[in-house]
Scaffold this motif. Structure first.
Motif, PDB file in Angstrom:
ATOM      1  N   ASN A 208       0.835  -1.201   0.000  1.00  0.00           N
ATOM      2  CA  ASN A 208       0.000   0.000   0.000  1.00  0.00           C
ATOM      3  C   ASN A 208       0.864   1.242   0.000  1.00  0.00           C
ATOM      4  O   ASN A 208       2.022   1.208   0.401  1.00  0.00           O
ATOM      5  CB  ASN A 208      -0.930   0.030   1.225  1.00  0.00           C
ATOM      6  N   CYS A 209       0.269   2.328  -0.466  1.00  0.00           N
ATOM      7  CA  CYS A 209       0.838   3.677  -0.389  1.00  0.00           C
ATOM      8  C   CYS A 209       2.085   3.834  -1.277  1.00  0.00           C
ATOM      9  O   CYS A 209       2.539   2.900  -1.917  1.00  0.00           O
ATOM     10  CB  CYS A 209       1.172   4.032   1.057  1.00  0.00           C
ATOM     11  N   GLY A 210       2.583   5.055  -1.330  1.00  0.00           N
ATOM     12  CA  GLY A 210       3.851   5.330  -2.007  1.00  0.00           C
ATOM     13  C   GLY A 210       3.747   5.614  -3.482  1.00  0.00           C
ATOM     14  O   GLY A 210       4.210   6.639  -3.945  1.00  0.00           O
ATOM     15  N   PRO A 235      -3.081   1.128  -3.821  1.00  0.00           N
ATOM     16  CA  PRO A 235      -2.176   2.155  -4.373  1.00  0.00           C
ATOM     17  C   PRO A 235      -2.668   3.569  -4.017  1.00  0.00           C
ATOM     18  O   PRO A 235      -3.836   3.767  -3.703  1.00  0.00           O
ATOM     19  CB  PRO A 235      -2.278   1.953  -5.894  1.00  0.00           C
ATOM     20  N   ASN A 236      -1.763   4.516  -4.131  1.00  0.00           N
ATOM     21  CA  ASN A 236      -2.155   5.925  -4.036  1.00  0.00           C
ATOM     22  C   ASN A 236      -2.843   6.350  -5.336  1.00  0.00           C
ATOM     23  O   ASN A 236      -2.786   5.637  -6.342  1.00  0.00           O
ATOM     24  CB  ASN A 236      -0.920   6.810  -3.835  1.00  0.00           C
ATOM     25  N   ALA A 237      -3.429   7.549  -5.316  1.00  0.00           N
ATOM     26  CA  ALA A 237      -4.046   8.102  -6.527  1.00  0.00           C
ATOM     27  C   ALA A 237      -2.952   8.698  -7.414  1.00  0.00           C
ATOM     28  O   ALA A 237      -2.961   9.887  -7.734  1.00  0.00           O
ATOM     29  CB  ALA A 237      -5.082   9.146  -6.142  1.00  0.00           C
ATOM     30  N   GLY A 273      -7.767   1.835  -2.106  1.00  0.00           N
ATOM     31  CA  GLY A 273      -6.851   2.926  -2.414  1.00  0.00           C
ATOM     32  C   GLY A 273      -6.179   3.456  -1.167  1.00  0.00           C
ATOM     33  O   GLY A 273      -6.680   3.275  -0.057  1.00  0.00           O
ATOM     34  N   CYS A 274      -5.040   4.112  -1.367  1.00  0.00           N
ATOM     35  CA  CYS A 274      -4.365   4.770  -0.241  1.00  0.00           C
ATOM     36  C   CYS A 274      -4.402   6.283  -0.488  1.00  0.00           C
ATOM     37  O   CYS A 274      -5.393   6.789  -1.018  1.00  0.00           O
ATOM     38  CB  CYS A 274      -2.970   4.194  -0.045  1.00  0.00           C
ATOM     39  N   CYS A 275      -3.346   7.003  -0.130  1.00  0.00           N
ATOM     40  CA  CYS A 275      -3.385   8.467  -0.118  1.00  0.00           C
ATOM     41  C   CYS A 275      -3.945   9.071  -1.409  1.00  0.00           C
ATOM     42  O   CYS A 275      -3.574   8.666  -2.510  1.00  0.00           O
ATOM     43  CB  CYS A 275      -2.000   9.028   0.145  1.00  0.00           C
ATOM     44  N   GLY A 276      -4.815  10.047  -1.247  1.00  0.00           N
ATOM     45  CA  GLY A 276      -5.378  10.776  -2.377  1.00  0.00           C
ATOM     46  C   GLY A 276      -6.641  10.135  -2.930  1.00  0.00           C
ATOM     47  O   GLY A 276      -7.366  10.768  -3.698  1.00  0.00           O
TER      48      GLY A 276
HETATM   49 ZN   LIG Z   1      -0.978   6.224   1.749  1.00  0.00          ZN
END
Ligand SMILES: [Zn+2]
Length: 293
Positions: A208-210, A235-237, A273-276
């Protein structure tokens, strides 16, 4: 033999997860640099609104606002003595929002301690995770998610603590470093992560993330070939860009959703999803899968 909770969820794979919480709380007024986890006590209605938006968007599993709620991270905000209350409130808020329509898997993020620097011993880090994991389990979480880890040593300490609860444990690392953006910050490859976390008893292995979804198709395939456990991908956006001092993510919900069939093909059983990412991203993913089905 997989935990019965995971077996039940896999009958309807791919299982749709939630999106980001931190960026959603910021949109509701959480100041940058403030402790998001403390909002479980001071702004429970805002936290519940984020959770409910994901349930309404179609998430089959939502997480909790407890990413930084281990006593080591909370101590930086002078809140270590609130560890149990903050984690308990986090699970209660997500369970209220889920109202039986989604499972609640509780989030455990890194402590921010670099073990190799020796400021905390592995024993101190493990017992910090143990306090958090037990509070989350006692409050009724359906599972635990160790996420955004870059050091396999810390991920393994968290996993050891999480497994004492008897709940299914998802263990995720962040792959966003190296020339091909396929290693953790500590240099761990997806194969190494999958092997070590599987051997230590994680029920589900993830990333996740990054980075954005384009990176995670390859990461997912590599995790899948290195373990017999189901794979969890958030995943992030896309890659973050800094515009006027603010973090901006460029991928639209529709563009994000178009990667989902590729992630499924690469072996992902749990996708979010992660950040964004926002509830709109989860809606777009659900819409695409419904029309594909
Ligand atoms: Zn994240």
């Amino acid at each position: 033999m997989l935990h019965v909770v995971i077996q039940e969820l896999l009958q309807k794979a791919p299982v749709i997860l939630d999106g980001a919480w931190g960026t959603q709380l910021q949109a509701r007024g959480l100041p940058v640099g403030a402790c998001p986890d403390e909002w479980n006590l001071s702004h429970p209605a805002d936290v519940e609104a984020v959770a409910r938006a994901y349930v309404e968007a179609g998430s089959q599993i939502i997480l909790t606002n407890t990413f930084g709620a281990n006593p080591i991270t909370l101590e930086r905000h002078g809140l270590a003595d609130k560890t149990v209350t903050i984690n308990r409130a986090g699970v209660e808020i997500s369970k209220r929002a889920a109202a039986g329509k989604a499972r609640v898997f509780a989030s455990i993020g890194p402590t921010g301690v670099m073990l190799m620097m020796g400021t905390k011993t592995p024993e101190e880090v493990r017992s910090a995770f143990l306090v958090q994991a037990q509070a989350l389990a006692e409050a009724g979480a359906d599972g635990l998610v160790i996420e955004t880890m870059s050091d396999p040593a810390e991920a393994l300490l968290a996993l050891e603590a999480a497994k004492t609860t008897g709940l299914p444990v998802v263990a995720c690392m962040t792959f966003d470093s190296g020339k091909n953006r396929d290693r953790t910050m500590m240099g761990t490859t997806p194969e190494q992560a999958a092997e070590q976390l599987s051997a230590a008893g994680a029920e589900v292995i993830g990333a996740n993330c990054g980075a954005g979804p384009e990176n995670y198709v390859t990461i997912c395939r590599r995790l899948k070939t290195a373990t017999d456990r189901p794979i969890w991908i958030k995943p992030n956006a896309g890659l973050p860009e800094i515009v006027d001092g603010r973090t901006v993510y460029r991928i639209t919900p529709q563009e994000f959703a178009e990667y989902v069939p590729k992630l499924v093909e690469a072996g992902a059983s749990f996708i979010g999803g992660c950040c964004g990412t926002t509830p709109e991203f989860i809606k777009a993913v659900c819409h695409l899968l419904a029309n594909a089905g």
